[in-house]
Scaffold this motif. Sequence first.
Motif, mmCIF file in Angstrom:
data_model
loop_
_atom_site.group_PDB
_atom_site.id
_atom_site.type_symbol
_atom_site.label_atom_id
_atom_site.label_comp_id
_atom_site.label_asym_id
_atom_site.label_seq_id
_atom_site.Cartn_x
_atom_site.Cartn_y
_atom_site.Cartn_z
ATOM 1 N N PHE A 1 -7.601 0.303 2.611
ATOM 2 C CA PHE A 1 -8.590 -0.762 2.597
ATOM 3 C C PHE A 1 -8.431 -1.581 1.318
ATOM 4 C CE2 PHE A 1 -10.864 1.033 6.140
ATOM 5 C CZ PHE A 1 -10.694 2.404 6.009
ATOM 6 N N TYR B 1 -10.386 -4.291 -1.172
ATOM 7 C CA TYR B 1 -11.679 -4.835 -1.557
ATOM 8 C C TYR B 1 -11.470 -5.864 -2.679
ATOM 9 C CZ TYR B 1 -13.610 -0.720 0.814
ATOM 10 O OH TYR B 1 -13.932 0.248 1.736
ATOM 11 N N GLN C 1 -13.769 -7.715 -5.863
ATOM 12 C CA GLN C 1 -14.989 -7.606 -6.647
ATOM 13 C C GLN C 1 -15.010 -8.708 -7.699
ATOM 14 O OE1 GLN C 1 -15.502 -4.062 -9.100
ATOM 15 N NE2 GLN C 1 -17.716 -4.152 -8.851
ATOM 16 N N SER D 1 -20.685 -6.904 -6.301
ATOM 17 C CA SER D 1 -20.315 -5.710 -5.551
ATOM 18 C C SER D 1 -18.896 -5.826 -5.002
ATOM 19 C CB SER D 1 -21.306 -5.510 -4.408
ATOM 20 O OG SER D 1 -21.054 -4.288 -3.757
ATOM 21 N N LEU D 2 -18.433 -4.741 -4.395
ATOM 22 C CA LEU D 2 -17.142 -4.757 -3.732
ATOM 23 C C LEU D 2 -17.325 -5.265 -2.311
ATOM 24 C CD1 LEU D 2 -17.032 -2.317 -5.893
ATOM 25 C CD2 LEU D 2 -15.017 -1.612 -4.602
ATOM 26 N N LEU E 1 -15.318 -5.752 1.298
ATOM 27 C CA LEU E 1 -14.150 -5.390 2.075
ATOM 28 C C LEU E 1 -13.446 -6.653 2.548
ATOM 29 C CD1 LEU E 1 -12.485 -3.121 3.484
ATOM 30 C CD2 LEU E 1 -14.000 -3.408 5.451
ATOM 31 N N THR F 1 -8.550 -4.233 6.476
ATOM 32 C CA THR F 1 -8.127 -2.858 6.734
ATOM 33 C C THR F 1 -6.653 -2.896 7.101
ATOM 34 O OG1 THR F 1 -10.332 -2.284 7.529
ATOM 35 C CG2 THR F 1 -8.515 -0.827 8.166
ATOM 36 N N PHE G 1 -11.181 -9.094 -9.204
ATOM 37 C CA PHE G 1 -10.727 -7.711 -9.331
ATOM 38 C C PHE G 1 -10.479 -7.197 -7.918
ATOM 39 C CE2 PHE G 1 -10.026 -4.106 -11.896
ATOM 40 C CZ PHE G 1 -10.560 -2.978 -11.295
ATOM 41 N N ILE H 1 -9.331 -4.042 -5.446
ATOM 42 C CA ILE H 1 -9.259 -2.578 -5.423
ATOM 43 C C ILE H 1 -8.848 -2.117 -4.035
ATOM 44 C CG2 ILE H 1 -10.479 -0.409 -5.887
ATOM 45 C CD1 ILE H 1 -12.601 -1.942 -7.332
ATOM 46 N N ASN I 1 -7.136 6.273 3.034
ATOM 47 C CA ASN I 1 -7.693 7.341 3.852
ATOM 48 C C ASN I 1 -6.636 8.419 4.037
ATOM 49 O OD1 ASN I 1 -9.094 8.831 5.753
ATOM 50 N ND2 ASN I 1 -8.581 7.471 7.435
ATOM 51 N N THR J 1 -8.473 13.649 7.642
ATOM 52 C CA THR J 1 -9.477 12.819 8.303
ATOM 53 C C THR J 1 -10.332 13.633 9.259
ATOM 54 O OG1 THR J 1 -8.125 10.845 8.140
ATOM 55 C CG2 THR J 1 -9.816 10.840 9.812
ATOM 56 N N SER K 1 -14.327 13.868 0.612
ATOM 57 C CA SER K 1 -14.030 12.557 1.180
ATOM 58 C C SER K 1 -12.543 12.286 1.112
ATOM 59 C CB SER K 1 -14.776 11.474 0.407
ATOM 60 O OG SER K 1 -14.263 10.200 0.747
ATOM 61 N N LEU L 1 -11.416 9.382 1.151
ATOM 62 C CA LEU L 1 -11.301 8.025 0.641
ATOM 63 C C LEU L 1 -11.013 8.068 -0.852
ATOM 64 C CD1 LEU L 1 -14.348 6.446 2.463
ATOM 65 C CD2 LEU L 1 -11.951 6.281 3.108
ATOM 66 N N PHE M 1 -9.723 5.891 -4.227
ATOM 67 C CA PHE M 1 -9.609 4.532 -4.742
ATOM 68 C C PHE M 1 -8.511 4.411 -5.781
ATOM 69 C CE2 PHE M 1 -13.082 1.960 -3.097
ATOM 70 C CZ PHE M 1 -13.914 2.909 -2.521
ATOM 71 N N GLY M 2 -7.857 3.252 -5.781
ATOM 72 C CA GLY M 2 -6.959 2.911 -6.874
ATOM 73 C C GLY M 2 -7.775 2.447 -8.068
#
Lengths: 124, 118
Positions: free
Chosen positions: A34, A36, A38, A43-44, A46, A49, A91, A93, A97, A102, A111, A113, A115-116
Amino acid sequence: GAVVSQHPSRVICKSGTSVKIECRSLDFQATTMFWYRQFPKQSLMLMATSNEGSKATYEQGVEKDKFLINHASLTLSTLTVTSAHPEDSSFYICSANDRDRTDLFWGSYNSPLHFGNGTRLTVT
Amino acid sequence: AQTVTQSQPEMSVQEAETVTLSCTYDTSENNYYLFWYKQPPSRQMILVIRQEAYKQQNATENRFSVNFQKAAKSFSLKISDSQLGDTAMYFCAFMKPGSGGGADGLTFGKGTHLIIQP
């Protein structure tokens, strides 16, 4: 633990040029990643996908021709900002997944999920 | 579409105090997940806690706990014995299952800037 490497962490480019951001899963396979965005103090949101081996799915309002996403392998997705303009400064991000976990996700606590660390893009 | 609302842009408490961050959401889904993420100045997204919608029991993770009220669509985060290192942006996030059983993208609230004062 699972790590997502995002590169570069910072990039400054001139208006009109293109910038490629990489998101790489280091110790797991990611069928879905995903992207995102920011803005400062916000906020982030989306953007899209990214699915391995198929076209990305973009959120409403995100220009697919401007933000090119390629997910050529189970460990790498790239976001290319084409013909960047100052308003694209933001920014970015990614998150990935964990394919192999999963099925466990919906029954376990952990989770899949990951994040980088994000990429700060500045377009001058 | 889902929406997530965090009504507190900023909160400030003294170290060792307890603080509660509020979050409400709107969805027509019955099966979903809720998260609280912490984003320190480094901008790294750190998972604090998550809650499965089908579980009535509130999730707890050390000093962090949630008050999940499914009917009211409320998901608040309580931080006990707050520490200086808790200073960060906190985002509430919603996720529904993706197609094929995988994960879907997250919908984030606008965030709450939590400041822990020494």
